[in-house]
Design a protein around this motif. Structure first.
Motif, PDB file in Angstrom:
ATOM      1  N   ILE A  20     -31.689  82.188 -27.089  1.00 45.87           N
ATOM      2  CA  ILE A  20     -31.345  83.627 -27.834  1.00 45.87           C
ATOM      3  C   ILE A  20     -31.453  83.294 -29.190  1.00 45.87           C
ATOM      4  N   PRO A  21     -30.751  82.195 -29.679  1.00 48.19           N
ATOM      5  CA  PRO A  21     -30.998  81.991 -31.263  1.00 48.19           C
ATOM      6  C   PRO A  21     -32.387  81.622 -31.547  1.00 48.19           C
ATOM      7  N   PHE A  22     -33.247  80.971 -30.844  1.00 46.37           N
ATOM      8  CA  PHE A  22     -34.565  80.918 -31.233  1.00 46.37           C
ATOM      9  C   PHE A  22     -35.252  82.140 -31.490  1.00 46.37           C
ATOM     10  N   PHE A  23     -35.293  82.843 -30.580  1.00 44.81           N
ATOM     11  CA  PHE A  23     -35.669  84.367 -30.554  1.00 44.81           C
ATOM     12  C   PHE A  23     -35.239  85.116 -31.808  1.00 44.81           C
ATOM     13  N   GLU A  24     -33.861  85.038 -32.254  1.00 51.10           N
ATOM     14  CA  GLU A  24     -33.279  85.923 -33.412  1.00 51.10           C
ATOM     15  C   GLU A  24     -33.714  85.231 -34.578  1.00 51.10           C
ATOM     16  N   LYS A  25     -33.679  83.687 -34.588  1.00 51.96           N
ATOM     17  CA  LYS A  25     -33.951  83.190 -35.903  1.00 51.96           C
ATOM     18  C   LYS A  25     -35.495  83.046 -36.077  1.00 51.96           C
ATOM     19  N   TYR A  27     -38.051  84.649 -34.404  1.00 50.85           N
ATOM     20  CA  TYR A  27     -38.794  85.808 -34.449  1.00 50.85           C
ATOM     21  C   TYR A  27     -38.190  87.055 -35.175  1.00 50.85           C
ATOM     22  N   GLY A  28     -36.754  86.780 -35.654  1.00 55.84           N
ATOM     23  CA  GLY A  28     -36.175  87.953 -36.278  1.00 55.84           C
ATOM     24  C   GLY A  28     -35.970  89.113 -35.331  1.00 55.84           C
ATOM     25  N   LEU A  29     -35.720  88.791 -34.087  1.00 55.99           N
ATOM     26  CA  LEU A  29     -35.313  89.773 -32.987  1.00 55.99           C
ATOM     27  C   LEU A  29     -33.877  89.922 -33.051  1.00 55.99           C
ATOM     28  N   GLU A  30     -33.296  90.797 -32.441  1.00 55.71           N
ATOM     29  CA  GLU A  30     -31.908  90.822 -32.060  1.00 55.71           C
ATOM     30  C   GLU A  30     -31.652  91.218 -30.460  1.00 55.71           C
ATOM     31  N   CYS A  31     -30.874  90.216 -30.137  1.00 58.78           N
ATOM     32  CA  CYS A  31     -30.613  90.457 -28.650  1.00 58.78           C
ATOM     33  C   CYS A  31     -29.453  91.424 -28.486  1.00 58.78           C
ATOM     34  N   TYR A  32     -29.943  92.386 -27.664  1.00 55.77           N
ATOM     35  CA  TYR A  32     -28.988  93.887 -27.809  1.00 55.77           C
ATOM     36  C   TYR A  32     -28.165  93.735 -26.505  1.00 55.77           C
ATOM     37  N   ALA A  33     -28.664  92.895 -25.407  1.00 52.00           N
ATOM     38  CA  ALA A  33     -27.735  93.112 -24.298  1.00 52.00           C
ATOM     39  C   ALA A  33     -28.152  91.788 -23.430  1.00 52.00           C
TER      40      ALA A  33
END
Length: 136
Positions: A20-25, A27-33
């Motif tokens: 999750i932190p990889f995809f957020e940092k 790619y700049g995506l937000e885990c919404y669920a």
């Protein structure tokens, strides 16, 4: 069959707490669920990219489908999911076209969707999920 769009791409990961932190940092995506689907022995995390979602899949049991996938193939793309209307009809149609089904009838999946899988031996090696939103 005419899917309306790619609903999501499922990616098998060993650890959601790392992925999750990889995809957020990166790619700049937000885990919404984040959701556990007990009968599929998986914990999921979702990100939106336009109209498509990325679903990260962490096994909750090494004998579950994601656990076995990671053991055999490692982390990576697990499946592609198409959004469809009238899922039961689409599964019947696929079977009539000679497609081997994993699910002959819709079942419940993550985010309240009804889902059905087509066997990768019938879909050029790609595990394919058909999804229907019962609220639409």
């Amino acid at each position: 069959m005419k899917p309306t769009h790619i609903e999501h791409i499922g990616i098998a990961v060993k650890d959601l707490n790392e992925a999750i932190p990889f995809f957020e940092k990166v790619y700049g995506l937000e885990c919404y669920a984040v959701e556990e689907v007990a009968d599929q022995k998986v914990k999921t995390a979702f990100f939106k990219v336009g109209d498509t979602k990325i679903e990260l899949l962490e096994s909750t049991d090494p004998e579950g489908p994601i656990g076995k996938f990671i053991e055999k193939k490692g982390e990576g793309i697990h499946h592609m999911a198409f959004a469809v209307e009238n899922l039961a009809e689409k599964l019947t149609f696929a079977e009539e076209q000679g497609v081997r089904l994993i699910d002959k009838a819709p079942r419940k999946g993550a985010e309240g969707l009804n889902i059905g899988f087509l066997h990768p031996k019938s879909t050029f090696g790609v595990l394919t999920e058909l999804c229907e939103d019962p609220n639409k």
